[in-house]
Design a protein around this motif. Sequence first.
Motif, PDB file in Angstrom:
ATOM      1  N   GLY A 206      -2.531 -13.576  17.371  1.00 16.50           N
ATOM      2  CA  GLY A 206      -3.504 -12.547  16.977  1.00 16.50           C
ATOM      3  C   GLY A 206      -4.462 -12.978  15.887  1.00 16.50           C
ATOM      4  O   GLY A 206      -5.442 -12.294  15.608  1.00 16.50           O
ATOM      5  N   GLY A 207      -4.178 -14.101  15.247  1.00 16.34           N
ATOM      6  CA  GLY A 207      -4.994 -14.517  14.096  1.00 16.34           C
ATOM      7  C   GLY A 207      -6.344 -15.111  14.465  1.00 16.34           C
ATOM      8  O   GLY A 207      -7.288 -15.069  13.682  1.00 16.34           O
ATOM      9  N   GLY A 208      -6.436 -15.697  15.637  1.00 15.71           N
ATOM     10  CA  GLY A 208      -7.694 -16.335  16.045  1.00 15.71           C
ATOM     11  C   GLY A 208      -7.821 -17.751  15.498  1.00 15.71           C
ATOM     12  O   GLY A 208      -6.936 -18.253  14.799  1.00 15.71           O
ATOM     13  N   VAL A 209      -8.929 -18.390  15.837  1.00 15.77           N
ATOM     14  CA  VAL A 209      -9.132 -19.794  15.442  1.00 15.77           C
ATOM     15  C   VAL A 209     -10.091 -19.897  14.255  1.00 15.77           C
ATOM     16  O   VAL A 209     -11.016 -19.105  14.113  1.00 15.77           O
ATOM     17  N   ASP A 210      -9.847 -20.897  13.425  1.00 20.53           N
ATOM     18  CA  ASP A 210     -10.649 -21.072  12.208  1.00 20.53           C
ATOM     19  C   ASP A 210     -11.984 -21.752  12.497  1.00 20.53           C
ATOM     20  O   ASP A 210     -12.957 -21.548  11.782  1.00 20.53           O
ATOM     21  N   ILE A 211     -11.993 -22.629  13.504  1.00 20.83           N
ATOM     22  CA  ILE A 211     -13.237 -23.333  13.874  1.00 20.83           C
ATOM     23  C   ILE A 211     -13.339 -23.316  15.396  1.00 20.83           C
ATOM     24  O   ILE A 211     -12.328 -23.499  16.093  1.00 20.83           O
TER      25      ILE A 211
END
Length: 327
Positions: A206-211
Motif C-alpha cells: 500500500g505504500g507505493g514506490v519512491d521513484i
Amino acid sequence: MKAILIHQFGGIDQLYIGEHPKPVLNEYELLVKVEATALNRADILQRQGKYPPPKGASPILGLEMAGIVEEAGKNVTEWKAGDHVFALLPGGGYAEYAVIPQGMAMLIPDNMSFEEAAAIPEVFLTAYQALVWLGNVQPAYNVLIHAGASGVGTAAIQLVKYFQGTSLITAGSNEKLQFCCDLGASFAFNYKEEAFAEKVLQATKGGGVDIIIDFVGAPYWKQNISCLAVDGRIVVLATMGGSVIEKFDVRAMFIKRAQLLTSSLRSRNESYKIDLTQDFSQRILPGFADGKLKAVVDRIFNWQDVAEAHQYMEQNRNIGKIVLNGM
Ligand SMILES: NC(=O)c1ccc[n+]([C@@H]2O[C@H](COP(=O)([O-])OP(=O)(O)OC[C@H]3O[C@@H](n4cnc5c(N)ncnc54)[C@H](OP(=O)(O)O)[C@@H]3O)[C@@H](O)[C@H]2O)c1
C-alpha cells in the motif's frame, strides 16, 4: 574514414556504409579508433529525421563507443595512444573514428571486451543520472522501472540493487519479465496483460514506490500517480506511448506531494556530461570490475548488418543492448 551514413531520412534501407571526413581532435581531446558501438532508441528516431543531433555534434548516428586511443591532443594529461577507453558521445559512434574530450573517457576494465564496454555509457549514465542525481535513490527505496528489459531498464535494475533498493518493473513479454527478475528485479508485471498500479500497491503493501523511471508517458500517467508513494518522484525520460494527457486532475499529484522530473542526456552540455562521467567512474565503474554490475548485451551485429540491427530494435526484440562491431 568509413561510417554508417543515411541516404535520406526514413527506413532501415536508408542506412549504408560510406566515406565521411575523419574527425579532427583539439589539444584537449582524444582520437579513438572505434572497435564497437551500440544502438539506442534515439538512433532510430534520428534515422527517421525525428531527432536531430544537438548543435555542433557529429551528424553520424551513435551515442557511445569503445575503442583504442590513436592520438592524444598535446594538452591531454591522463591518456595516451594505445589506451582502451569507452565513452558517451553526442553523435558519431557508427564510424571508424570518434573524437572525445579527455574528461569523457573511461578506462575499460581488464575483464571487459570492447563490445561489453560499448554497451555501457548511454544506458548506464542515463539510469545513473535518473536514479542518483535526479531521483536521489536511497537504500530501502522502492523503484518502479518501466520498459524494464530495455537498455536503460536493465541498467536501472542493476543500479537500484547496487544502491540496496528494491526494483519493480513492467515489460511486454514473460521472457522479459523473467530476465529482469534474474537481473535483480523483485516484482515484474506484464503491462500487456494487466494494469500495473494495483499490483505495485499490493507489492509495496500500500505504500507505493519512491521513484518511477518512465519512458512511456501518457498511457501510464494516471497509474504512475496512483502507485507513487507520498513525496515520490517521477523521472520521465521518454514518451514512447504518447505525450498528451487528457483530463488529468493535477490535485492527484498534490495529494502525494509528487515531484515530476524530466531529463534529456544528449542535450546536456559537455561540462555536465564530464561531471556525470567522472562521478559515475568513481562510484560505479568499480562495480563492473568486481562483477556486481554487468553490460547486458543481447546481440552483436557486424556493422555491415546495421539495417538488421535497427530492425531488431524496432521490433522490440532486444533485452538489453544491441552492439555493432567490425568497423
Ligand atoms: N531522456 C534521456 O536522457 C534518455 C536517454 C537514453 C534513452 N532514453 C529513452 O529511454 C527509452 C529506452 O531506450 P533504450 O535504448 O534502452 O530502448 P530499447 O532497448 O530499444 O527498449 C525499448 C523497449 O521499450 C518497450 N516499449 C516500446 N514502446 C513501448 C510502449 N509504447 N509502451 C510500453 N513499452 C514500450 C519495448 O519493450 P516491451 O517489449 O517491454 O514493450 C522496447 O523493447 C527510449 O524511449 C529512449 O528514447 C532517454
